[in-house]
Motif scaffolding. Structure first.
Motif, PDB file in Angstrom:
ATOM      1  N   LYS A   1      -0.803   5.717   1.480  1.00 27.49           N
ATOM      2  CA  LYS A   1      -2.138   5.209   1.789  1.00 27.49           C
ATOM      3  C   LYS A   1      -2.293   4.846   3.264  1.00 27.49           C
TER       4      LYS A   1
ATOM      5  N   SER B   1      -8.295   4.680   0.107  1.00 26.98           N
ATOM      6  CA  SER B   1      -7.568   3.405   0.101  1.00 26.98           C
ATOM      7  C   SER B   1      -8.092   2.421   1.140  1.00 26.98           C
TER       8      SER B   1
ATOM      9  N   ALA C   1       0.815  -1.217   0.000  1.00 27.94           N
ATOM     10  CA  ALA C   1       0.000   0.000   0.000  1.00 27.94           C
ATOM     11  C   ALA C   1       0.847   1.264   0.000  1.00 27.94           C
TER      12      ALA C   1
ATOM     13  N   SER D   1      -5.787   6.695   4.303  1.00 22.89           N
ATOM     14  CA  SER D   1      -6.587   7.596   3.473  1.00 22.89           C
ATOM     15  C   SER D   1      -7.923   6.944   3.162  1.00 22.89           C
TER      16      SER D   1
END
Length: 374
Positions: free
Chosen positions: A250, A321, A246, A318
């Motif tokens: 994120k 995400s 990720a 976030s």
């Protein structure tokens, strides 16, 4: 008449320390410890210190070393009462390495320390085997340890354990409150149970209710003792794999839910200009949390300020995400879900009902407030 023993004088063994027993314990644990070693561990240099090859750090621009130390607390009393000693080692590893991974750091090596009233080789070996098994799960090396016999200070069957580890993170990839902002979401990861916090309360509740550790509890599907000794989940290796996929763009921050509960630990990674709101309706705590509250008539506020209530780790990510990160954790075998969000501090709602709890300035950190609502 003079006692022959007086003529011989005092020895270390007569003072209560059995070095031969310590040597036997080392032999019993050696294979388990060796199983944690990868190619970075340097063996055969006398054993006074654990050595690891950190040549890979030359590839870092600015490597930061992360360190942590912890113990298992009074959960040891349950292990002692049941004479089961091969699970608390995993608890110890979890408490240490999962603090290190919160910064995004990879644990590199761990050491342990066991103090006891008398060395019982098989018991010490069981403890260390548990630590070694935890290190395998954490994908870190157990590079050293110490067992100290303290006759006269501790009872024959008393012991305590502690551990320390060091890890590394690239400075530009360090996780923390400075990456968190309004609009981020909170992703809670399931705990395996009580983990290793709050056992002074748990033991007091069990004593108050007059419960036997051997009693089968229908809600648990096992005995009370088995439930209370369930090892702490080790998240570090799973988190690092998710983070590798990720990225820090994120996944912004992590909170290890230990002593003080969810809100107090989450507040440590919320920036002061923001606040976080957590909804209890977003997850269901395991049966053990309900039963501890019921058996001891423990107020909800006390439960939440002491136990993890079913969430052992929280990620701040976030919003766009969130689904991806939940899927990544699920693929790692970690059940997770969105449990709340981060907002500007001035827009955080005020507590409304008696079960709404606002926590701020906890655990010595000056982070943003956390509101836990129904």
């Amino acid at each position: 008449m003079t006692d022959a023993r007086e003529d011989q004088g005092l020895t270390y063994a007569a003072a209560g320390v059995d070095t031969d027993a310590g040597d036997r314990a080392v032999e019993l644990m050696k294979a388990a410890v060796k199983n944690t070693h990868g190619t970075s561990v340097v063996d055969g240099v006398g054993g006074f210190a654990g050595l690891i090859d950190v040549s890979e750090l030359k590839n870092y621009e600015r490597p930061l070393l992360a360190s942590s130390t912890d113990g298992v607390g009074t959960k040891i009393a349950i292990a002692q009462a049941l004479d089961i000693h091969d699970t608390i080692g995993q608890d110890l590893v979890a408490m240490v390495v999962d603090d290190i991974v919160v910064s995004g750091a990879k644990p590199l090596a761990m050491t342990d320390y066991i103090a006891c009233g008398k060395v019982h080789p098989e018991r010490i070996a069981d403890i260390v085997r548990g630590i070694a098994e935890g290190c395998v799960l954490a994908e870190t090396a157990l590079v050293g340890g110490e067992t100290a016999e303290h006759p006269g200070l501790m009872g024959e069957h008393d012991y305590d354990v502690a551990g320390a580890a060091v890890g590394v993170v690239e400075a530009s990839r360090m996780l923390g409150a400075e990456r968190v902002g309004a609009g981020d979401v909170l992703i809670g990861m399931d705990s395996s149970g009580l983990h290793s916090n709050g056992y002074s309360l748990v033991r007091a509740v069990v004593d108050h209710a007059g419960l036997s550790l051997e009693r089968h509890i229908e809600e648990f599907g096992k005995t009370l003792g088995e439930e209370l000794l369930t090892p702490t989940h080790i998240y570090s290796a799973q988190i690092l794999r998710v983070l590798a996929q990720a990225g820090v763009g994120k996944l912004h921050a992590l909170s290890h839910v230990t002593g003080g509960g969810l809100a107090a630990n989450l507040a440590r990674v919320i920036p002061t200009e923001c606040g976080a709101r957590v909804s209890r309706a977003s997850w269901e705590p395991g049966a053990v949390f309900h039963m501890i509250g019921e058996w001891g008539s423990v107020p909800l506020a006390d439960l939440e300020a002491t136990l993890n209530m079913g969430l052992g780790m929280v990620a701040v990510a976030s919003a766009e995400s969130a689904d991806e990160i939940v899927r990544l954790f699920e693929a790692e075998g970690v059940r997770s879900r969105v449990i709340g969000e981060v907002a500007r501090r001035e827009t955080l709602p005020k507590p409304r009902g008696e079960n709404d709890v606002l926590v701020q300035g906890a655990k010595g950190a000056h982070g943003g407030p956390v509101l836990v609502t129904a």
